[in-house]
Enzyme design. Sequence first.
Site, PDB file in Angstrom:
ATOM      1  N   SER A  23     -10.161   0.153   3.628  1.00  0.00           N
ATOM      2  CA  SER A  23      -9.398  -0.047   4.684  1.00  0.00           C
ATOM      3  C   SER A  23      -8.807   0.794   5.425  1.00  0.00           C
ATOM      4  CB  SER A  23      -8.520  -1.198   4.588  1.00  0.00           C
ATOM      5  OG  SER A  23      -8.918  -2.513   3.943  1.00  0.00           O
ATOM      6  N   ARG A  43       0.844  -1.164   0.041  1.00  0.00           N
ATOM      7  CA  ARG A  43      -0.058   0.073   0.055  1.00  0.00           C
ATOM      8  C   ARG A  43       0.957   1.145  -0.022  1.00  0.00           C
ATOM      9  NH1 ARG A  43      -1.971  -3.316  -1.625  1.00  0.00           N
ATOM     10  NH2 ARG A  43      -3.659  -4.751  -0.643  1.00  0.00           N
ATOM     11  N   GLU A  82      -3.956   3.614   6.684  1.00  0.00           N
ATOM     12  CA  GLU A  82      -3.904   3.568   5.350  1.00  0.00           C
ATOM     13  C   GLU A  82      -4.463   4.681   4.729  1.00  0.00           C
ATOM     14  OE1 GLU A  82      -4.730  -0.155   3.610  1.00  0.00           O
ATOM     15  OE2 GLU A  82      -5.516   0.670   1.747  1.00  0.00           O
TER      16      GLU A  82
HETATM   17  C1  LIG Z   1     -15.068   0.520  -0.867  1.00  0.00           C
HETATM   18  C2  LIG Z   1     -13.624   0.684  -0.888  1.00  0.00           C
HETATM   19  C3  LIG Z   1     -12.825  -0.468  -1.116  1.00  0.00           C
HETATM   20  C4  LIG Z   1     -11.436  -0.372  -1.207  1.00  0.00           C
HETATM   21  N1  LIG Z   1     -10.767  -1.443  -1.383  1.00  0.00           N
HETATM   22  C5  LIG Z   1      -9.294  -1.390  -1.616  1.00  0.00           C
HETATM   23  C6  LIG Z   1      -8.515  -2.725  -1.950  1.00  0.00           C
HETATM   24  O1  LIG Z   1      -9.023  -3.771  -2.011  1.00  0.00           O
HETATM   25  N2  LIG Z   1      -7.369  -2.400  -2.074  1.00  0.00           N
HETATM   26  C7  LIG Z   1      -6.736  -1.337  -2.039  1.00  0.00           C
HETATM   27  O2  LIG Z   1      -5.433  -1.081  -2.333  1.00  0.00           O
HETATM   28  N3  LIG Z   1      -7.405  -0.136  -1.896  1.00  0.00           N
HETATM   29  C8  LIG Z   1      -8.906  -0.297  -1.422  1.00  0.00           C
HETATM   30  N4  LIG Z   1      -9.482   0.830  -1.289  1.00  0.00           N
HETATM   31  C9  LIG Z   1      -8.846   2.349  -1.079  1.00  0.00           C
HETATM   32  C10 LIG Z   1      -8.440   2.797  -2.532  1.00  0.00           C
HETATM   33  O3  LIG Z   1      -9.604   2.746  -3.206  1.00  0.00           O
HETATM   34  C11 LIG Z   1      -7.154   2.770  -3.231  1.00  0.00           C
HETATM   35  O4  LIG Z   1      -6.258   3.046  -2.190  1.00  0.00           O
HETATM   36  C12 LIG Z   1      -7.246   3.629  -4.377  1.00  0.00           C
HETATM   37  O5  LIG Z   1      -5.912   3.308  -5.273  1.00  0.00           O
HETATM   38  C13 LIG Z   1      -7.017   5.210  -4.163  1.00  0.00           C
HETATM   39  O6  LIG Z   1      -7.126   5.744  -5.346  1.00  0.00           O
HETATM   40  P1  LIG Z   1      -8.110   7.138  -5.632  1.00  0.00           P
HETATM   41  O7  LIG Z   1      -7.820   7.547  -6.934  1.00  0.00           O
HETATM   42  O8  LIG Z   1      -9.310   7.007  -4.994  1.00  0.00           O
HETATM   43  O9  LIG Z   1      -7.082   8.267  -4.596  1.00  0.00           O
HETATM   44  P2  LIG Z   1      -7.216   9.368  -3.736  1.00  0.00           P
HETATM   45  O10 LIG Z   1      -8.107   8.465  -2.615  1.00  0.00           O
HETATM   46  O11 LIG Z   1      -8.091  10.292  -4.131  1.00  0.00           O
HETATM   47  O12 LIG Z   1      -6.230   9.518  -3.098  1.00  0.00           O
HETATM   48  C14 LIG Z   1      -5.153   8.473  -2.642  1.00  0.00           C
HETATM   49  C15 LIG Z   1      -3.371   9.130  -2.650  1.00  0.00           C
HETATM   50  O13 LIG Z   1      -3.298   8.855  -3.949  1.00  0.00           O
HETATM   51  C16 LIG Z   1      -2.735  10.111  -4.482  1.00  0.00           C
HETATM   52  N5  LIG Z   1      -3.013  10.365  -5.812  1.00  0.00           N
HETATM   53  C17 LIG Z   1      -4.406  10.301  -6.362  1.00  0.00           C
HETATM   54  N6  LIG Z   1      -4.273  10.493  -7.794  1.00  0.00           N
HETATM   55  C18 LIG Z   1      -2.939  10.683  -8.157  1.00  0.00           C
HETATM   56  C19 LIG Z   1      -2.107  11.079  -9.364  1.00  0.00           C
HETATM   57  N7  LIG Z   1      -2.969  11.366 -10.479  1.00  0.00           N
HETATM   58  N8  LIG Z   1      -1.022  11.213  -9.168  1.00  0.00           N
HETATM   59  C20 LIG Z   1      -0.338  10.995  -7.874  1.00  0.00           C
HETATM   60  N9  LIG Z   1      -0.870  10.793  -6.812  1.00  0.00           N
HETATM   61  C21 LIG Z   1      -2.148  10.545  -6.842  1.00  0.00           C
HETATM   62  C22 LIG Z   1      -3.413  11.331  -3.439  1.00  0.00           C
HETATM   63  O14 LIG Z   1      -2.798  12.496  -3.651  1.00  0.00           O
HETATM   64  C23 LIG Z   1      -3.555  10.516  -2.340  1.00  0.00           C
HETATM   65  O15 LIG Z   1      -2.180  10.633  -1.622  1.00  0.00           O
HETATM   66  C24 LIG Z   1     -10.836   0.830  -1.068  1.00  0.00           C
HETATM   67  C25 LIG Z   1     -11.541   2.061  -0.952  1.00  0.00           C
HETATM   68  C26 LIG Z   1     -13.031   1.900  -0.991  1.00  0.00           C
HETATM   69  C27 LIG Z   1     -13.754   3.185  -0.539  1.00  0.00           C
END
Ligand SMILES: Cc1cc2nc3c(=O)[nH]c(=O)nc-3n(C[C@H](O)[C@H](O)[C@H](O)COP(=O)(O)OP(=O)(O)OC[C@H]3O[C@@H](n4cnc5c(N)ncnc54)[C@H](O)[C@@H]3O)c2cc1C
Length: 279
Positions: free
Chosen positions: A205, A156, A275
């Site tokens: 998580s 992660r 996380e």
């Molecule tokens: C219902 C649910 C289930 C989930 N299940 C999982 C799972 O099974 N496994 C898992 O790993 N995660 C899971 N997650 C967490 C999440 O979906 C992941 O961490 C996902 O990768 C975050 O992506 P995001 O685009 O929403 O980023 P955000 O939440 O918007 O941001 C997360 C981080 O990424 C950075 N970021 C976002 N976009 C960029 C970009 N283009 N360039 C550089 N940095 C960037 C942000 O600055 C921040 O630091 C879950 C979340 C939910 C709500």
Amino acid sequence: MLKHHVPLAPLTWFQVGGTANTFLKAETTEELVYFLKQYKKQDYFVLGAGSNVLISDAGTSRPVIKLHLHNFDITHESIIVDGGMLDRTLSLEMAQLGLSGFEFLSTIPGTVGGGIFMNAGAYGHEISDHLQWIEYVNRDGDIQRLRQDQIKFSYRTSSLPRDFVIIKAAFEKRPLSKNLVFEKMADYQKKREESQPVRVKTGGSTFKNPPYHKAWELIDQSGCRGMMCGGAKVSEKHCNFLINTGHATADDLKTLGTIVQEKVLKTTGVLLEWEIICI
Ligand SMILES: Cc1cc2nc3c(=O)[nH]c(=O)nc-3n(C[C@H](O)[C@H](O)[C@H](O)COP(=O)(O)OP(=O)(O)OC[C@H]3O[C@@H](n4cnc5c(N)ncnc54)[C@H](O)[C@@H]3O)c2cc1C
């Protein structure tokens, strides 16, 4: 498009948090580059699908950047996608082409950029597994490329600096029968629905699994399942998930998470690490 005083709650999965004083909806790379050149001295924040962030009720004075770049391209060696594309869209596009390795992404609600920054993973797979390179824009507005082996990925997390904006990523093509790919996707979806709360306001998580432990087991042992603080609740179904039951504030969620952390430390001696990224 540059905007001011933009409410961030609707742009996150928790649906809480205040406004961004400055907000860039980047529809082109040129727009992003121009913005970064103007704002490079400020500590900005890149928002993906907001599925792993908890934004404070006071909002943020940091400029917020959100990518509206969702292209998908196929070359002889690679699949090249924009950082703003949803993981689920990437997974479906790959499945349609009979390409494997991305089935697990159909259950992760983030974007490709957020997924690479966080090294999103599930069911024994991580987004970095089939990554070839990324293209990013740095604080000075320069577009640069890094190969997968130039980035350190672990559970992660990645070694990518917070101020890199990932605009493109290339992935390997691993052919497999379309039916098998769709079957795997359906299997992961079923597993997800059985074990985790779905269609709720959550950030996934809350805490990372500590070495040799599962965060949910430690939380359960510490008696936190179903615990509430204001409108925030520890999920009954999967107790590493915090839920906004409808009227939670960011403060409720943060306070509840902190109480869980303290109880787990007292009961088990293990300090859970967030996380979720709290802003
Ligand atoms: C219902 C649910 C289930 C989930 N299940 C999982 C799972 O099974 N496994 C898992 O790993 N995660 C899971 N997650 C967490 C999440 O979906 C992941 O961490 C996902 O990768 C975050 O992506 P995001 O685009 O929403 O980023 P955000 O939440 O918007 O941001 C997360 C981080 O990424 C950075 N970021 C976002 N976009 C960029 C970009 N283009 N360039 C550089 N940095 C960037 C942000 O600055 C921040 O630091 C879950 C979340 C939910 C709500």
